[in-house]
Scaffold this active site. Structure first.
Site, PDB file in Angstrom:
ATOM      1  N   GLN C 199       6.656 110.022  87.526  1.00 23.74           N
ATOM      2  CA  GLN C 199       6.464 109.261  88.762  1.00 23.74           C
ATOM      3  C   GLN C 199       6.091 110.261  89.844  1.00 23.74           C
ATOM      4  OE1 GLN C 199       6.873 105.636  88.670  1.00 23.74           O
ATOM      5  NE2 GLN C 199       6.654 106.254  86.518  1.00 23.74           N
ATOM      6  N   ALA C 240      10.140  97.838  93.366  1.00 20.51           N
ATOM      7  CA  ALA C 240       9.743  98.752  92.293  1.00 20.51           C
ATOM      8  C   ALA C 240       8.549  99.616  92.696  1.00 20.51           C
ATOM      9  CB  ALA C 240       9.429  97.955  91.035  1.00 20.51           C
ATOM     10  N   HIS C 241       8.176 100.514  91.816  1.00 18.18           N
ATOM     11  CA  HIS C 241       7.136 101.488  92.145  1.00 18.18           C
ATOM     12  C   HIS C 241       5.790 100.818  92.444  1.00 18.18           C
ATOM     13  CE1 HIS C 241       6.427 102.292  87.534  1.00 18.18           C
ATOM     14  NE2 HIS C 241       6.604 101.026  87.790  1.00 18.18           N
ATOM     15  N   ASN C 242       5.124 101.385  93.419  1.00 17.55           N
ATOM     16  CA  ASN C 242       3.763 100.985  93.793  1.00 17.55           C
ATOM     17  C   ASN C 242       3.671  99.605  94.438  1.00 17.55           C
ATOM     18  OD1 ASN C 242       3.262 102.815  90.998  1.00 17.55           O
ATOM     19  ND2 ASN C 242       2.082 103.338  92.821  1.00 17.55           N
TER      20      ASN C 242
END
Lengths: 340, 340, 340
Positions: C199, C240-242
């Protein structure tokens, strides 16, 4: 920080990929197809993004053999481009350095044992009889209670709590705020007042598991709560006492698994899933996000529950009818019969 | 650690149970029927497990009078075997010792007052005007802000945060990561930009409450958020500002209760339940896991919402029809009428 | 603590409100209509509470022009009484004093930079190359990892974790237990074993955002996770990511937003909402509590999903019929046709 640089050729050799194009192309980073620039490597896994390939400024793209034809620039061919990309991208990850040694502002019980090459950050406390293995990183503010074992190569990023009787395998990674080994939620009613059922078990977490931020895994009442090897748990997940999670299963954020549920190997639980206690889910079951599992599942496959989203006005009309569904079905049966 | 040992006779006398069999049988631990070995005590509460009784190697089993006939080994008869077992099993719980005194790496405001026989662990901070009562345990890394009161005999296991204006009754137990007294989520829109509504209230938690790991209980906007006595809250629960939870209610993991909801006494909320704000639930209501409460409830009883889990293909077909449910009901009504 | 006092006249002038009644009335606090006493100011925004106005003992009440007729006591007229009240009530908020300076029990990396007028509490650690701006409060037990930027005027209440590559704008407020910038949940399967997808991105949080207690916002895989300005996030939320959250959106407790979801400006997500990954929600969308968003939304408006709560017995009968819904609809269509 030095930026690492690899040639396409070096990457191809390292990961056993087939090279198409200029092996001398230098790569010093990774990016998405849409945002990559010169010197960056990208990947094409999902056919939806194939159209982006022509316009991508990535110097190298990892892709399936089928996509090489007509691809501009240098390509690395992989059977599974996403997995290959994950491995390549690790070359460009700059992990913070955690020097071996115990910070002077850490508090270690004299009966605890910490490997000489482990890193113990500031504001860490390690309780009686606990053991921290070779090469572990116990990040800032982590608390390890009594009778815990942290296997070799584990990383507690920061502010992780292992309450008591928690045994981690090797290379387990735990994110900040996670609480492992708190009391299970065991209550018995006694003359109108709750009494607490002592939680005498522990938590056993297998090798290569990963536990997300602010996730809770309670310790067992009489036996242990168990995660087998390579279980991956996202953030804000609740795993109650005496659950057993099979190897290689993955559990997305906000999911809650009630006490004594047994989940198989290679299962995938989406986000916000609820699993009722004391039931069993067999291997290779996928539960889509927001679904609830109220009964055991004996067949592999994908399962769902819930209703579709609509504008609230429409939803209200339909939802009101849900209360009449049984009556409706009976009337339909009656009408069908009359029409026979 | 010395392992405590009791005879069946001693246990019978201590908890007022009727003894069948050998009162001299020595017990040094507890376990499930399936896993108990010699020297261990087990229990039979759920008739489902009666078949395990014959094969159990437990030296003593707690059970109902009905089950004694034909039971091998020594039995202790209880009206409620699970509650009796909970009490017995507390004999075998080895709680970590927390010596009175303030750790040198704790930071206590000069205007705070900590009872001389309280334990304050390392990396604890206690803010201005806060009070910690007799015999409390303030575990490692806990933070007590300004103007808090921790009643006698409370235990903050570790890394608990009481933000400000939090008043705990006696014997409250709070698990790691819990945040009590953070700002309620109060917002007002002002010319296209949010402004924060000050949260001037506090949190009041009654005697004998238990708060799970990583649970949040916000402080009130103008008045206090209140948990009456003996409320039991599991992990990762959200209790918003100005909620009022009646005595002896229990709330399972991942449940969220929106602002100003009022929940009665002896209520049970399953896991992942959602309760909309500004509504009222009367005493003795059970909400099953994953259900959502959108209206007040005035009658005791058990309530549920949601749809059953099926394989995703079947679910997709049925879920699509949910959008047509009102139209379907209207058509059925029309057809019924035509058939009259 | 001195209690601040203002006259009705002073408040009217300060916030541009119209005064009806005695401008010399002294106010030293705020309360609800039902609980206010002499010397307290209250507000009437929701018409439901108009009946309480006559009986209220509040010395001054903020209300709409329509409500002034017949109101007892002194009134302040506002177009939006709740917003006006929020501003007034901030006058009576006693914020704890956080003196500038670095506590001796904080650990600051030599390459980090902390503004001279920032407050850094005990048990704080700040990692390599991180920057803390003017007037920031870094509360007790907070952890700031490597390469973070905390903009001017930010407040990390206590025990906040910024893992790595987190950039906060100005005046961001973060509540205890929040974890910003942990690894996104990125996995790839490789020969039956998970491998971690690095990540490499960060988290960017705009000016005036507020992040609730125990909320998690993961850092991006390749690009950043982004919250635009003035986004307000409640407790126990998972982003969450992005993900990309548009300006002025507000997200209530226990909501989970899966990876790469894009949410517009001025959206309101209720509690316990689930948003599936890789979809888009346009501006000005309201999702009611407990609903799940499985597809992109292109029209502003309010959306819902789920079924109504009923007693469990009724629910069970209706829920069972949900599995037959498609068959039922087909039968109704057939019967309708026969009747034509």
């Amino acid at each position: 920080m030095n930026i690492p640089t690899y040639t396409a050729q070096q990457i191809a050799e390292r990961f056993g990929l087939q090279l198409h194009g200029d092996g001398d192309t230098e790569i010093h980073g990774v990016a998405t197809l849409a945002h990559a620039g010169p010197g960056q490597l990208s990947f094409l896994a999902n056919p939806r993004y194939r159209a982006q390939l022509a316009d991508s400024r990535a110097s190298v793209v990892v892709m399936r053999a089928d996509d090489v034809e007509g691809a501009p620039g240098t390509a690395l061919v992989a059977k599974d481009p996403y997995t290959a990309f994950a491995k390549i991208s690790a070359l460009f990850e700059v992990a913070p350095v955690r020097e071996p040694g115990i910070h002077p502002l850490a508090v270690i019980d004299p009966t605890a044992h910490v490997a000489a090459n482990a890193h113990v950050g500031p504001f860490v406390s390690i309780g009686a009889r606990s053991v921290v293995g070779e090469g572990c990183v116990i990040g800032t503010g982590s608390i390890i209670g009594e009778d815990c074992v942290v296997g070799d190569g584990c990383t507690l990023i920061a502010r992780v709590t292992l309450v008591t009787r928690v045994r981690l395998g090797k290379r387990v990674q735990i994110h900040p705020g996670a609480v492992i080994g708190a009391d299970g939620f065991g209550l018995a009613m006694d003359a109108g007042h709750w009494i607490k059922v002592p939680q005498l078990g522990g938590v056993v977490i297998g090798d290569d598991c990963e536990i997300g931020a602010n996730t809770c895994i309670d310790r067992g009442a009489l036996e242990d709560t168990v995660l087998e090897e390579d279980v991956r748990v996202d953030n804000l997940v609740q795993i109650a006492h005496n659950c057993h999670i099979g190897a290689h299963s993955a559990i997305a954020g906000c999911t809650g698994i009630a006490g004594s549920a047994k989940i198989g190997r290679y299962c995938l639980l989406g986000g916000h899933v609820g699993v009722v206690g004391h039931l069993e889910i067999c291997d290779k079951v996928v539960i889509t996000g927001k679904s609830v599992v109220r009964n055991s599942i004996h067949e592999p496959g994908e399962y769902s529950s819930g209703t579709p989203l609509t504008d609230t006005r429409t939803w209200r009309k339909n939802a009101a009818r849900f209360k009449q569904l049984d009556a409706l079905a009976r009337r339909v049966a009656a009408v069908s019969k009359e029409n026979e």
